[in-house]
Structures are given as structure tokens and as C-alpha cells.
Write an enzyme that holds these catalytic residues in place. Sequence first.
Site, PDB file in Angstrom:
ATOM      1  N   SER A   1     -17.095 -11.124   6.049  1.00 34.59           N
ATOM      2  CA  SER A   1     -19.089 -12.123   6.037  1.00 34.59           C
ATOM      3  C   SER A   1     -18.605 -12.313   7.355  1.00 34.59           C
ATOM      4  O   SER A   1     -17.862 -13.349   7.638  1.00 34.59           O
ATOM      5  CB  SER A   1     -18.755 -13.060   4.794  1.00 34.59           C
ATOM      6  OG  SER A   1     -18.566 -11.958   4.075  1.00 34.59           O
TER       7      SER A   1
ATOM      8  N   LYS B   1     -17.168 -21.636   6.367  1.00 32.65           N
ATOM      9  CA  LYS B   1     -17.584 -20.546   7.833  1.00 32.65           C
ATOM     10  C   LYS B   1     -18.852 -20.537   7.610  1.00 32.65           C
ATOM     11  O   LYS B   1     -18.943 -20.150   8.385  1.00 32.65           O
ATOM     12  CB  LYS B   1     -16.247 -19.806   7.313  1.00 32.65           C
ATOM     13  CG  LYS B   1     -16.545 -18.353   8.384  1.00 32.65           C
ATOM     14  CD  LYS B   1     -16.848 -16.739   7.926  1.00 32.65           C
ATOM     15  CE  LYS B   1     -16.113 -17.105   6.352  1.00 32.65           C
ATOM     16  NZ  LYS B   1     -16.755 -15.663   6.076  1.00 32.65           N
TER      17      LYS B   1
ATOM     18  N   LYS C   1     -26.058 -11.966   3.405  1.00 29.80           N
ATOM     19  CA  LYS C   1     -24.941 -12.077   3.277  1.00 29.80           C
ATOM     20  C   LYS C   1     -25.016 -14.088   3.649  1.00 29.80           C
ATOM     21  O   LYS C   1     -25.230 -14.847   2.045  1.00 29.80           O
ATOM     22  CB  LYS C   1     -24.167 -12.047   3.589  1.00 29.80           C
ATOM     23  CG  LYS C   1     -22.509 -12.691   3.357  1.00 29.80           C
ATOM     24  CD  LYS C   1     -22.093 -12.745   2.036  1.00 29.80           C
ATOM     25  CE  LYS C   1     -21.032 -13.876   1.467  1.00 29.80           C
ATOM     26  NZ  LYS C   1     -20.592 -13.090  -0.131  1.00 29.80           N
TER      27      LYS C   1
END
Length: 294
Positions: free
Chosen positions: A95, A238, A170
Amino acid sequence: MKIGLIGLGIMGKPMAKNILKGGYTDLLVSDLNTAAVEEVVAAGAKSATNKEIGESCDVVLTMLPNSPHVKSVMLGENGVAGYMKPGAVFIDMSSINPVASKEIAAVLAEKNIDMLDAPVSGGEPKAIDGSLSFMVGGKQEVFDKFKPLLETMGASVVRCGDVGAGNTTKLANQIIVACNIQALAEALTLAQKAGVDPQLVFEAIRGGLAGSTVMNAKAPMMIEGNDKPGFKIDLHIKDLNNALDCAHTVGAPVPMTAEVQEIMQWLHNNEGGQKDHSAIAQYYEHLTGLKLGR
Ligand code: NAD
């Protein structure tokens, strides 16, 4: 087909085993963690250097933490891309920032190497049982060719557009999950502060419009005070940083993302980085002095 997989962490290790179980037995693997490599070699893979993977594999997969790791492994000094043959394919399952996916794809295109960005959702349990959801960006014909390989690891494999579309999807997923968790924590705290048992609130509303997968998974954890990680605050920070960065690049407004990111950052600063993201409830507990469900 000769396959290389770099990154055998919580996700990459079980995914490698499912590639082998799916009949793709010509699998070379690499990771900085030798114990993880040994475990996957015991399951039937071969250990290799990044150079050997680049030189010999038809398709190279990565499952690394974030954009800088993928860029460094692929394009850095002695990067895998430098050894790959024209016509080989790179599939990044990490990701990362979709802007970085596009940058990597552009460099690879000059070497006649196609790329798919193919991040997943589902976490470790679904990585183990091979039922991850893949969201994929890249050319249709490359997607069609490698869909069966991804299906050894996932129950759902959907192409969302060109390179970068997988990681954009995502980011959307991560924004929706984070904001849902925040709304849930805020609402349960309000209920308890107003004198209503949050467990009864959960039971009363879970079947209605407010009910969700997030509510079913996270409300019991908040009420029990269980912050054992399925998905860690630091990993979610993140992803939300990537969402903010992407949003600033494309000019999209994301005020809700900014707010929940700040709450997660507070948790990180207060020894919460390794806790489950449902620990957002602890931010509200800190503000109110109450403990949910207790
Ligand atoms: P992890 O930290 O467990 O694994 C990362 C692995 O990469 C480690 O084994 C590390 O040694 C290896 N690595 C790092 N730099 C390397 C290098 N230069 N060369 C070789 N190996 C290197 O992370 P994870 O939980 O497996 O997550 C991987 C990706 O999947 C992340 O982008 C994460 O956001 C995403 N993801 C994780 C989950 C989850 O629940 N854990 C769910 C969905 C998506």
C-alpha cells in the site's frame, strides 16, 4: 512462469505460501529478515538475491511497507529493475502513494517493463486463508494475464483503472475505515457520557443504516478495552499521510482525513502506534475521563 517475491512480512509470508499452494512452484523470495525467508523456503520457495530475482523472473512481486521501500528496492542502487528483462512485469502489492506508483511505472516503461499496482485489504487472517481483496491499476491485458496469479492470494481481484488506480482505491478504503472508526468512537463515548450503555447502543443500531463491518469488528474491541492490533495505528498513519499527500497533489479536499490523522498522530505520540486502530476510542476516553463499557 518464474516468479520473484520481495517482502515476507506479516502479509508477504502467507501470500508467498498461497502462491506455492496455487501451483506456481517456481518462486524465488527475498527479505532482509532471514527467518522469514527460511520459513517460506521450507514451504517450497527458493531463496535468491534481488539481482537473481531481477535477472531470472518473468514477474516480480513486492510486498513492502511504503513508497520509499518500493522505490529503493526497484530503482535504487542495485535495484531489481536494473536487472529485469524487457517484457518482464512488476506487480507491487504494497500500500503506497499512487503518485509513487505512477513514477515507478514511468521509469519501468522506458525499459519496456509493464507494472500493476495491486494493494490488498483484508489483513493477516485473509492473507493466510487466501481471501484478500485486490484493487488493481494497470493495462487491461497485463491484468488479464496475471489475474490467476493474484487469485491464488485473493478472493476478489478487481481492476480499477490504469497504474495508480489500485493505490488510489486503497487510499479511499483507508479514509473510509478511519473516519468510520472515529465516528464510532465519538458516538459510543457520547452515549456513555449521556448515561446509556454503549453495548446496548451497539446491539440496537448494528442492524440499521449505521451498522457496518467496521462497527461489528471494532465496537466490541472498544467496549472491552482490547487494543491488540489487527491493523496498527502507525500503518494507518502511513496510509493517511499518503492520502493527504495524494490529495494535495491532485487538489482534492480531505478535511475529515486530516482530522482523524491528527488523532492517530496523538495516539502515536502517546505510545499508541503499535495498538489497533480501534484505539482511537482511547483519544475520546482521554478527553472525557471515562472508560468505554466500564
Ligand atoms: P511488515 O512490516 O510486516 O513486512 C514488510 C517486510 O518487508 C518485512 O519483512 C521487511 O523485512 C521487508 N523489507 C523491508 N525493506 C526491505 C528491503 N529493502 N528488501 C527486502 N525486504 C524488505 O508489513 P506488512 O504488514 O506485511 O505490510 C506490507 C504492506 O501491506 C504495507 O504496505 C501495508 O500497509 C500493507 N497491508 C498490510 C495489512 C496488515 O494488516 N498488516 C493489510 C493490508 C495491507
